[in-house]
Design a protein around this motif. Sequence first.
Motif, PDB file in Angstrom:
ATOM      1  N   VAL A 197       0.865  -1.178   0.000  1.00 25.34           N
ATOM      2  CA  VAL A 197       0.000   0.000   0.000  1.00 25.34           C
ATOM      3  C   VAL A 197       0.901   1.226   0.000  1.00 25.34           C
ATOM      4  CG1 VAL A 197      -1.912   1.182   1.118  1.00 25.34           C
ATOM      5  CG2 VAL A 197      -1.570  -1.262   1.518  1.00 25.34           C
ATOM      6  N   THR A 198       0.658   2.157  -0.894  1.00 23.95           N
ATOM      7  CA  THR A 198       1.391   3.416  -0.923  1.00 23.95           C
ATOM      8  C   THR A 198       0.381   4.561  -0.946  1.00 23.95           C
ATOM      9  OG1 THR A 198       3.205   2.407  -2.165  1.00 23.95           O
ATOM     10  CG2 THR A 198       3.104   4.810  -2.127  1.00 23.95           C
ATOM     11  N   MET A 199       0.398   5.346   0.097  1.00 23.42           N
ATOM     12  CA  MET A 199      -0.466   6.529   0.158  1.00 23.42           C
ATOM     13  C   MET A 199       0.442   7.744   0.041  1.00 23.42           C
ATOM     14  SD  MET A 199      -3.309   7.467   3.032  1.00 23.42           S
ATOM     15  CE  MET A 199      -4.456   8.834   2.757  1.00 23.42           C
ATOM     16  N   GLY A 200       0.276   8.505  -1.016  1.00 21.56           N
ATOM     17  CA  GLY A 200       1.194   9.602  -1.272  1.00 21.56           C
ATOM     18  C   GLY A 200       0.531  10.803  -1.891  1.00 21.56           C
ATOM     19  N   GLU A 201       1.241  11.913  -1.838  1.00 23.73           N
ATOM     20  CA  GLU A 201       0.768  13.180  -2.384  1.00 23.73           C
ATOM     21  C   GLU A 201       1.486  13.485  -3.691  1.00 23.73           C
ATOM     22  OE1 GLU A 201      -0.318  15.643   1.663  1.00 23.73           O
ATOM     23  OE2 GLU A 201       1.775  15.616   0.992  1.00 23.73           O
ATOM     24  N   THR A 202       0.748  13.868  -4.699  1.00 20.44           N
ATOM     25  CA  THR A 202       1.301  14.357  -5.961  1.00 20.44           C
ATOM     26  C   THR A 202       1.052  15.858  -6.021  1.00 20.44           C
ATOM     27  OG1 THR A 202       0.813  12.268  -7.081  1.00 20.44           O
ATOM     28  CG2 THR A 202       1.217  14.189  -8.478  1.00 20.44           C
ATOM     29  N   ILE A 203       2.080  16.623  -6.328  1.00 24.00           N
ATOM     30  CA  ILE A 203       1.972  18.081  -6.388  1.00 24.00           C
ATOM     31  C   ILE A 203       1.782  18.509  -7.840  1.00 24.00           C
ATOM     32  CG2 ILE A 203       3.016  20.274  -5.733  1.00 24.00           C
ATOM     33  CD1 ILE A 203       2.619  18.345  -3.391  1.00 24.00           C
ATOM     34  N   ILE A 204       0.733  19.256  -8.092  1.00 29.56           N
ATOM     35  CA  ILE A 204       0.511  19.835  -9.424  1.00 29.56           C
ATOM     36  C   ILE A 204       1.012  21.268  -9.413  1.00 29.56           C
ATOM     37  CG2 ILE A 204      -1.194  20.418 -11.192  1.00 29.56           C
ATOM     38  CD1 ILE A 204      -0.982  17.449 -10.742  1.00 29.56           C
ATOM     39  N   GLU A 257       4.552  28.268 -14.206  1.00 23.98           N
ATOM     40  CA  GLU A 257       5.606  29.089 -13.602  1.00 23.98           C
ATOM     41  C   GLU A 257       6.278  28.385 -12.429  1.00 23.98           C
ATOM     42  OE1 GLU A 257       2.390  30.250 -14.033  1.00 23.98           O
ATOM     43  OE2 GLU A 257       2.950  31.057 -16.016  1.00 23.98           O
ATOM     44  N   GLY A 258       5.837  27.160 -12.121  1.00 19.05           N
ATOM     45  CA  GLY A 258       6.459  26.402 -11.053  1.00 19.05           C
ATOM     46  C   GLY A 258       5.830  26.582  -9.692  1.00 19.05           C
ATOM     47  N   ARG A 259       4.675  27.242  -9.620  1.00 15.47           N
ATOM     48  CA  ARG A 259       3.999  27.443  -8.341  1.00 15.47           C
ATOM     49  C   ARG A 259       3.183  26.194  -7.993  1.00 15.47           C
ATOM     50  NH1 ARG A 259      -0.667  28.854  -5.965  1.00 15.47           N
ATOM     51  NH2 ARG A 259      -0.536  30.242  -4.153  1.00 15.47           N
ATOM     52  N   GLN A 260       3.295  25.739  -6.759  1.00 15.74           N
ATOM     53  CA  GLN A 260       2.542  24.562  -6.321  1.00 15.74           C
ATOM     54  C   GLN A 260       1.072  24.958  -6.141  1.00 15.74           C
ATOM     55  OE1 GLN A 260       4.886  23.681  -2.802  1.00 15.74           O
ATOM     56  NE2 GLN A 260       5.850  21.954  -3.844  1.00 15.74           N
ATOM     57  N   GLU A 261       0.191  24.317  -6.928  1.00 15.63           N
ATOM     58  CA  GLU A 261      -1.212  24.738  -6.953  1.00 15.63           C
ATOM     59  C   GLU A 261      -2.165  23.729  -6.313  1.00 15.63           C
ATOM     60  OE1 GLU A 261      -1.590  27.705 -10.762  1.00 15.63           O
ATOM     61  OE2 GLU A 261      -2.246  25.632 -11.010  1.00 15.63           O
ATOM     62  N   ALA A 262      -1.863  22.462  -6.413  1.00 15.83           N
ATOM     63  CA  ALA A 262      -2.778  21.456  -5.885  1.00 15.83           C
ATOM     64  C   ALA A 262      -1.996  20.263  -5.355  1.00 15.83           C
ATOM     65  CB  ALA A 262      -3.763  20.999  -6.955  1.00 15.83           C
ATOM     66  N   VAL A 263      -2.517  19.688  -4.279  1.00 17.73           N
ATOM     67  CA  VAL A 263      -1.940  18.482  -3.683  1.00 17.73           C
ATOM     68  C   VAL A 263      -2.990  17.374  -3.817  1.00 17.73           C
ATOM     69  CG1 VAL A 263      -1.013  17.433  -1.596  1.00 17.73           C
ATOM     70  CG2 VAL A 263      -0.609  19.869  -2.055  1.00 17.73           C
ATOM     71  N   ILE A 264      -2.659  16.332  -4.564  1.00 14.78           N
ATOM     72  CA  ILE A 264      -3.608  15.256  -4.857  1.00 14.78           C
ATOM     73  C   ILE A 264      -3.096  13.959  -4.241  1.00 14.78           C
ATOM     74  CG2 ILE A 264      -4.743  13.936  -6.678  1.00 14.78           C
ATOM     75  CD1 ILE A 264      -4.570  16.394  -8.454  1.00 14.78           C
ATOM     76  N   VAL A 265      -3.946  13.351  -3.429  1.00 10.99           N
ATOM     77  CA  VAL A 265      -3.572  12.130  -2.719  1.00 10.99           C
ATOM     78  C   VAL A 265      -4.045  10.909  -3.499  1.00 10.99           C
ATOM     79  CG1 VAL A 265      -3.859  10.802  -0.588  1.00 10.99           C
ATOM     80  CG2 VAL A 265      -3.655  13.308  -0.493  1.00 10.99           C
ATOM     81  N   THR A 266      -3.134   9.969  -3.659  1.00 12.28           N
ATOM     82  CA  THR A 266      -3.482   8.668  -4.245  1.00 12.28           C
ATOM     83  C   THR A 266      -3.167   7.574  -3.229  1.00 12.28           C
ATOM     84  OG1 THR A 266      -1.300   8.357  -5.245  1.00 12.28           O
ATOM     85  CG2 THR A 266      -2.980   9.435  -6.597  1.00 12.28           C
ATOM     86  N   THR A 267      -3.976   6.536  -3.252  1.00  9.52           N
ATOM     87  CA  THR A 267      -3.705   5.353  -2.435  1.00  9.52           C
ATOM     88  C   THR A 267      -3.665   4.164  -3.375  1.00  9.52           C
ATOM     89  OG1 THR A 267      -4.954   6.358  -0.609  1.00  9.52           O
ATOM     90  CG2 THR A 267      -4.407   4.017  -0.429  1.00  9.52           C
ATOM     91  N   SER A 268      -2.487   3.589  -3.526  1.00  7.87           N
ATOM     92  CA  SER A 268      -2.326   2.484  -4.482  1.00  7.87           C
ATOM     93  C   SER A 268      -2.052   1.183  -3.754  1.00  7.87           C
ATOM     94  CB  SER A 268      -1.204   2.791  -5.475  1.00  7.87           C
ATOM     95  OG  SER A 268       0.018   3.012  -4.811  1.00  7.87           O
ATOM     96  N   TYR A 269      -2.601   0.122  -4.327  1.00  8.58           N
ATOM     97  CA  TYR A 269      -2.418  -1.235  -3.822  1.00  8.58           C
ATOM     98  C   TYR A 269      -1.817  -2.039  -4.973  1.00  8.58           C
ATOM     99  CZ  TYR A 269      -5.741   0.486  -0.353  1.00  8.58           C
ATOM    100  OH  TYR A 269      -6.391   1.232   0.617  1.00  8.58           O
ATOM    101  N   VAL A 270      -0.539  -2.413  -4.827  1.00  5.46           N
ATOM    102  CA  VAL A 270       0.205  -3.045  -5.914  1.00  5.46           C
ATOM    103  C   VAL A 270       0.763  -4.379  -5.439  1.00  5.46           C
ATOM    104  CG1 VAL A 270       2.176  -2.832  -7.484  1.00  5.46           C
ATOM    105  CG2 VAL A 270       0.800  -0.804  -6.914  1.00  5.46           C
TER     106      VAL A 270
END
Length: 497
Positions: A57-64, A68-81
């Motif tokens: 299980v990997t629960m992590g944040e992806t930064i969009i 211009e390189g400004r961090q606008e959104a934090v998206i959480v995914t939870t993967s089961y591999v």
Amino acid sequence: MTFRLFALASAAFLALPLPLFAQDAPAVAAQAEAIVPQVRTADMVGTFGGVRVPYRVTMGETIIESDEGRQEAVIVTTSYVRTPRDASRPVFFIYNGGPGSGSVWLQMGAFGPVRVAIPSDARDDGAPPYPIVDNPDSLLDVADLVFIDPPGTGFSYVTPGTDTADYYGLREDARAVAEVIRRWINDNGRWNSPKYLGGESYGTTRTAMVVDELEGSTYNDVGLNGLILISTILDFAAREPTPGNEMAYITLLPSQAAAAYYHGLVQAPSVEAIVEEARQFAIGPYAHALLQGQNLPADERASVRAELARLTGLSERFLDNAELRVTDDRFYKELLRDRGLTIGRLDARYTGRDYDNAGESVDNDPSFYGIDAGYTAAINTWTRERLGFRTDREYQSIGSVGPWNWSLGGRGRAAYLNVAPLIGTAMRGNSALRTFVGQGYYDFATPFFGAEYSLTRVGIPQDRVEFHYYESGHMMYIRDEDRAKLSADLRAFIRNH
């Protein structure tokens, strides 16, 4: 799983010549305040579909980031591999709907390796503790699973100072989700794995938009094997009971007949039999009557009214007063009024009691307040206590993501919003792309006949669309028998890639 964005940014920074380094010193100082993505992993073992599966299980944040390189959104995914990783295995990217709904429902109710055990027979989930149990109906035996919480849902968010209009909308939301999928594929070396995409409710709308982003792009095209639509809403106009829009009543009628059958107001050999009668009546005599408007002859009106009463369990007097057009809200209140009960919107099997029995609309939806506490407790227990995810943010099971841009082009909601043609375009452009449609008979939020109507239109290859039906509502997996059936149906669909 690693997120490469910051590693790449650091490598590029170290390669800068000295004069540029000095010039950008203030920017570098500001970047020290940057959000560092949180990643939590855990290795587990479970039995799914009768197969013992070790998995990570990997629960992590992806930064969009902006251009211009400004961090606008934090998206959480939870993967089961499954471990060890096998790139030949299918990957299923999953989300819920709303818009504004976190992936808690499908993750903790249907496809995740554990689930919350709430009553299966349309009773209220009561008070805690709610059992969190192993889920043998998870699809981990046939596919790796990636649950995505779009911005504004779950623990995902738009950063302060970012215009939410860049993420809250049909196209905007789809672009963010598509970027997360591309990044996950890249970071996990899964470009050549079979891929499935799908969700529930508005998640089916999102699927049409995301497949357009992934397969309709002129660059970085991501080929898909299957679309999975659960409780489908694609043609919004056919769902709106705006005065003069007769399709809303036509597509709703089979669901009304199913609910009347369930509560013992209509006699039929089975729910399948009564809904088939209602389908044929809806597209035949009922549609013919409604489309005549005030030119409907009295004898035809009387005949249609009588059959409508038989199918819905409503009185002819009520149907006459409603001009043969019963909105869903009135139906919830009227069907069991003589018992002092209302029925659910998400699942008409549920019943509730309003403050009084006099109104024409319900106080609340008993099929939502009958399940929400259990799911909220389960997702917080699983992510915070079992997976160790650290955040002060509340998990948004149903978040506020307004105002939402409902237009396919420009601002505002289109007068006729139908995203089903995007699925047709994707299927015509990808000869191996198949579509799975799962619908509950007792679902009034996204009626099954509306799904049939939208997905049998011209331009959608019918030989690659398959419908499956369940004797429950919007979240058919709440009912134990239907969760097992949904799992078996999807397992067969995925194995057929």
